[in-house]
Write an enzyme that holds these catalytic residues in place. Structure first.
Site, PDB file in Angstrom:
ATOM      1  N   LYS A 186      32.759   7.278  21.561  1.00 37.57           N
ATOM      2  CA  LYS A 186      31.425   7.158  22.146  1.00 37.57           C
ATOM      3  C   LYS A 186      31.395   5.792  22.829  1.00 37.57           C
ATOM      4  CE  LYS A 186      27.262   8.821  22.626  1.00 37.57           C
ATOM      5  NZ  LYS A 186      27.038   9.702  23.762  1.00 37.57           N
ATOM      6  N   ASP A 219      29.989  13.752  21.989  1.00 40.75           N
ATOM      7  CA  ASP A 219      28.909  14.731  22.184  1.00 40.75           C
ATOM      8  C   ASP A 219      29.372  15.841  23.140  1.00 40.75           C
ATOM      9  OD1 ASP A 219      29.005  12.617  23.966  1.00 40.75           O
ATOM     10  OD2 ASP A 219      26.853  12.488  24.291  1.00 40.75           O
ATOM     11  N   ASP A 243      34.899  13.440  10.736  1.00 42.80           N
ATOM     12  CA  ASP A 243      34.203  14.086   9.622  1.00 42.80           C
ATOM     13  C   ASP A 243      33.223  15.132  10.157  1.00 42.80           C
ATOM     14  OD1 ASP A 243      33.135  14.660   7.174  1.00 42.80           O
ATOM     15  OD2 ASP A 243      32.343  12.665   6.777  1.00 42.80           O
ATOM     16  N   ASP A 247      33.536  19.818  10.484  1.00 39.36           N
ATOM     17  CA  ASP A 247      32.648  20.836   9.899  1.00 39.36           C
ATOM     18  C   ASP A 247      32.297  21.878  10.957  1.00 39.36           C
ATOM     19  OD1 ASP A 247      32.599  19.563   7.403  1.00 39.36           O
ATOM     20  OD2 ASP A 247      30.489  20.085   7.103  1.00 39.36           O
TER      21      ASP A 247
END
Ligand SMILES: NC(=O)c1ccc[n+]([C@@H]2O[C@H](COP(=O)([O-])OP(=O)(O)OC[C@H]3O[C@@H](n4cnc5c(N)ncnc54)[C@H](O)[C@@H]3O)[C@@H](O)[C@H]2O)c1
Length: 349
Positions: A186, A219, A243, A247
């Site tokens: 980012k 993003d 992390d 998911d």
């Protein structure tokens, strides 16, 4: 006998104690020459005598074992989660297992929540930096509990840590016949840490002319993972972004019950664990999906050079998914033990 691999096993808490025996059953059925030694590190032991890891525990693991197989850690009876932090983060940090490798592979179209996605569409690997970032517990509070409270959480990125995980990702791509490595950050807002990642990625990438370097803000990467996952091959990113995106990635492959991972330091004793946690709400009910743990064991065997045994286990899991010999979370009607027994039988055959 001389080549026998020694595996330390920490089933841990909750469903860890159900899925790890399933993984061991599959490994035994594969005929791999391994020897398991089980440790009772987890909430029960912590609540019984206040201990988490013995004084020389991590040195013992590194010295006496070829790999470590962990279930999950976390128990509502230990609200501080202290034992889990000492055991799990202890292994990752104190044994310096700096690359968290998470293969994201869709075994069957029926498992994917994306419309019309096929197994060819979802087949990539996330390499998550595992020893730095915001997980280093550096920061503090000032004027705690007052309206003027200030909280800081430091994001630690070292040249050495960033370089080694990026190099690991390029080496991984080469070893697995992949042509692209995508670094995600980012850097548009986190300019200092992102700047370091960008510079190192450019420098290290030059040493791998056969691999195409790519970059995407995290993003935008989330969007890409849902819109066009087929374009992804190997992703390398920091601890927190890794992390979170894994998911999302687990959802693409059928949920947390299907996802495997390895915590690796090349040349050292490394640790393998399913991505899911201890799932206390379903623990002890024989409903947990054992396939993430079984695929994790296969990943461990491949890492130890036992590729034929690893392939047998992966093929059996694939067959179980195709024939719906699975637990309820992925569309079957079997219990944990029944699913594990079916897979072990298929492995042995
Ligand atoms: N690496 C680890 O050991 C690890 C990772 C994540 C969470 N945790 C710990 O686990 C505990 C529970 O955390 P959580 O609820 O956020 O995450 P979780 O992964 O345990 O559960 C999330 C959801 O997924 C389901 N689920 C997870 N694994 C499954 C499986 N194999 N089969 C079927 N369903 C499955 C659970 O029932 C739950 O609905 C907490 O104490 C947490 O700290 C540990």
């Amino acid at each position: 006998m001389a080549n026998r691999k020694r595996i330390a096993v920490v089933p841990g808490d909750g469903i860890g104690k159900e899925v790890i025996p399933s993984a061991i059953e599959a490994v035994r059925a594969s005929g791999a020459d391994v020897e398991f030694t089980t440790f009772d590190w987890g909430a029960d032991r912590y609540l019984h005598d206040g201990t988490t890891v013995p004084a020389d525990g991590f040195q013992m693991l590194a010295r006496d074992f070829d790999a470590i197989l962990v279930g999950a850690l976390g128990d509502p009876r230990v609200p501080t989660n202290l034992h889990a932090k000492e055991i799990l983060l202890g292994m990752r940090f104190k044994m310096d297992l700096y690359a968290n490798v998470r293969p994201v592979r869709l075994l069957d179209a029926s498992l994917c929540p994306l419309k019309n996605a096929t197994p060819e569409d979802v087949n990539f690997t996330v390499i998550r930096e595992n020893t730095e970032g915001v997980y280093m517990d550096m920061g503090g509070n000032f004027k705690l509990g007052t309206p003027d409270e200030v909280a800081t959480q430091e994001d630690i990125n070292t040249r050495k840590g960033v370089e080694r995980v990026i190099r690991f990702a390029f080496d991984y791509a080469r070893a697995h016949g992949r042509g692209k490595v995508l670094m995600s950050d980012k850097a548009n807002v986190m300019t200092y840490a992102g700047g370091l990642w960008q510079r190192v990625f450019k420098e290290v990438g030059k040493e791998y002319p056969d691999i195409q370097p790519q970059h995407m803000y995290v993003d935008a990467l989330c969007l890409q993972m849902v819109r066009e996952p087929r374009a992804l091959e190997v992703i390398v990113t920091n601890n927190m972004f890794g992390d979170i995106i894994t998911d999302l990635a687990a959802a693409l492959q059928g949920g947390l019950g299907m996802a495997a991972s390895g915590n690796i330091h090349p040349g050292r004793t490394s640790m393998f664990e399913p991505v899911h946690g201890s799932a206390p709400a379903i623990a002890g009910k024989n409903t947990a999906n054992p396939m993430g743990a079984i695929l994790t064991a296969a990943m461990m065997l491949a890492h130890l050079g036992l590729s034929a045994a690893a392939r047998k286990i992966e093929d059996a899991v694939l067959a179980a998914v195709r024939e719906k010999k699975t637990t309820v979370d992925v569309g079957g009607s079997m219990g944990t033990r029944e699913c594990a027994a079916w897979i072990a039988e298929r492995v042995a055959a």
